[in-house]
Design a protein around this motif. Structure first.
Motif, short mmCIF file in Angstrom:
data_model
loop_
_atom_site.label_atom_id
_atom_site.label_comp_id
_atom_site.label_asym_id
_atom_site.label_seq_id
_atom_site.Cartn_x
_atom_site.Cartn_y
_atom_site.Cartn_z
N TRP A 1 -0.07 1.62 -6.48
CA TRP A 1 0.25 2.42 -7.66
C TRP A 1 0.44 1.55 -8.89
N ALA A 2 0.87 0.32 -8.70
CA ALA A 2 1.05 -0.58 -9.83
C ALA A 2 -0.28 -1.00 -10.45
N MET A 3 -1.39 -0.82 -9.71
CA MET A 3 -2.72 -1.14 -10.26
C MET A 3 -3.16 0.02 -11.15
N ARG A 4 -2.52 0.15 -12.30
CA ARG A 4 -2.71 1.33 -13.16
C ARG A 4 -4.15 1.49 -13.60
N ARG A 5 -4.82 0.42 -13.87
CA ARG A 5 -6.19 0.50 -14.37
C ARG A 5 -7.16 1.01 -13.30
N ARG A 6 -6.80 0.88 -12.01
CA ARG A 6 -7.71 1.24 -10.92
C ARG A 6 -7.16 2.34 -10.03
N ARG A 7 -6.25 3.12 -10.51
CA ARG A 7 -5.72 4.22 -9.71
C ARG A 7 -6.82 5.23 -9.41
N GLY A 8 -6.86 5.71 -8.18
CA GLY A 8 -7.86 6.69 -7.82
C GLY A 8 -8.15 6.70 -6.33
N VAL A 9 -9.23 7.40 -5.98
CA VAL A 9 -9.56 7.60 -4.57
C VAL A 9 -9.92 6.29 -3.89
N ALA A 10 -10.66 5.42 -4.59
CA ALA A 10 -11.11 4.17 -3.96
C ALA A 10 -9.93 3.29 -3.56
N VAL A 11 -8.99 3.12 -4.45
CA VAL A 11 -7.82 2.28 -4.14
C VAL A 11 -6.95 2.95 -3.08
N LEU A 12 -6.87 4.27 -3.12
CA LEU A 12 -6.08 4.98 -2.11
C LEU A 12 -6.67 4.79 -0.71
N ALA A 13 -7.99 4.93 -0.60
CA ALA A 13 -8.65 4.73 0.70
C ALA A 13 -8.51 3.28 1.16
N ALA A 14 -8.66 2.33 0.24
CA ALA A 14 -8.52 0.92 0.62
C ALA A 14 -7.10 0.61 1.07
N LEU B 1 5.73 -3.10 5.28
CA LEU B 1 4.44 -3.48 4.69
C LEU B 1 3.78 -2.29 4.02
N GLY B 2 3.87 -1.12 4.65
CA GLY B 2 3.28 0.07 4.05
C GLY B 2 3.93 0.46 2.74
N LEU B 3 5.25 0.37 2.67
CA LEU B 3 5.95 0.70 1.43
C LEU B 3 5.54 -0.25 0.30
N LEU B 4 5.46 -1.53 0.62
CA LEU B 4 5.03 -2.50 -0.39
C LEU B 4 3.58 -2.26 -0.80
N ALA B 5 2.73 -1.92 0.17
CA ALA B 5 1.32 -1.67 -0.15
C ALA B 5 1.16 -0.45 -1.04
N GLY B 6 1.90 0.63 -0.74
CA GLY B 6 1.81 1.82 -1.59
C GLY B 6 2.29 1.56 -3.01
#
Length: 224
Positions: A138-151, A129-134
């Motif tokens: 990363w595939a959310m190119r428009r929203r890459r950043g700290v917020a998506v990483l923390a979520a 599940l973690g591999l798929l989530a990561g």
């Protein structure tokens, strides 16, 4: 006879010298005559402040969009704990026992590493599940950043907790009444003996995201 001291031609004495002292006018340069330098007009303060306010509005809108996307993404990952728990119940090995006088005897030959196998199955499920989530983050190119990483980290962590509780709820161990019923057959329940194993999901998700960011050729992670 001309009067004494008179200049020739009837002129006054010194008149010739004063005429000779007149300067010749400077030649007019070719082309248009340059006028006075234009004085720059004062730019109103409202005009100067508009670009700054526009940039601040764009940044604020971008941050709000990141927070909305991160919140939705984290909630989606947390809900993925439900199918992960069901998968744990389905894949985890369980032993069957027959209740006899004085206790219960196993049926067949259960593995002595049964408890370790139960934990290992949940670890593998959460790691997947973690591999798929990561990868999804990363595939959310428009929203890459700290917020998506923390979520991503929080969502996979909550998913692990939910999978753990759901698995133990759906596959409980035998009760005291069942163990006192001689001749009854019971099945061992699911129990996570090592709760720190729940950190595998967030670790795998963040590892995938960070590795992808390290190999990114853009300073903005490609979110153009």
């Amino acid at each position: 006879m001309s009067p004494a001291g008179a200049a020739p031609g009837g002129g006054q004495p010194g008149a010739r010298g004063s005429l000779g002292a007149v300067s010749t006018p400077a030649p007019v340069p070719d082309g248009p005559i340059p006028g006075p330098a234009a004085v720059p007009a004062t730019v109103p303060a409202t005009v100067v402040g508009r670009p700054a306010r526009s940039l601040a509005g764009q940044v604020l809108a971008e941050v709000r969009g990141d927070l909305r996307a991160a919140t939705a993404w984290g909630c989606l990952l947390a809900l993925c704990g439900l199918p992960a728990g069901l998968l744990w119940v389905w894949l985890a090995p369980r032993a069957r026992f027959e209740v006899v006088e004085g206790g219960a005897v196993p049926l067949g030959r259960p593995s002595p590493e049964l408890l370790v196998a139960v934990d290992s199955v949940l670890v593998l499920v959460l790691a997947g599940l973690g591999l798929l989530a990561g990868g999804g983050a990363w595939a959310m190119r428009r929203r890459r950043g700290v917020a998506v990483l923390a979520a991503t980290g929080l969502g996979t962590g909550v998913a692990g907790l939910l999978a753990w509780q759901l698995g133990e709820l759906l596959a409980p161990g035998p009760t005291a009444a069942e163990l006192s019923d001689v001749g009854a057959r019971v099945t061992s329940g699911l129990h996570l003996s090592s709760p720190p194993a729940l950190a595998v999901g967030p670790f795998a998700a963040l590892a995938v995201y960070v590795v992808a960011a390290l190999f990114s050729a853009h300073d903005d992670l490609g979110r153009r």
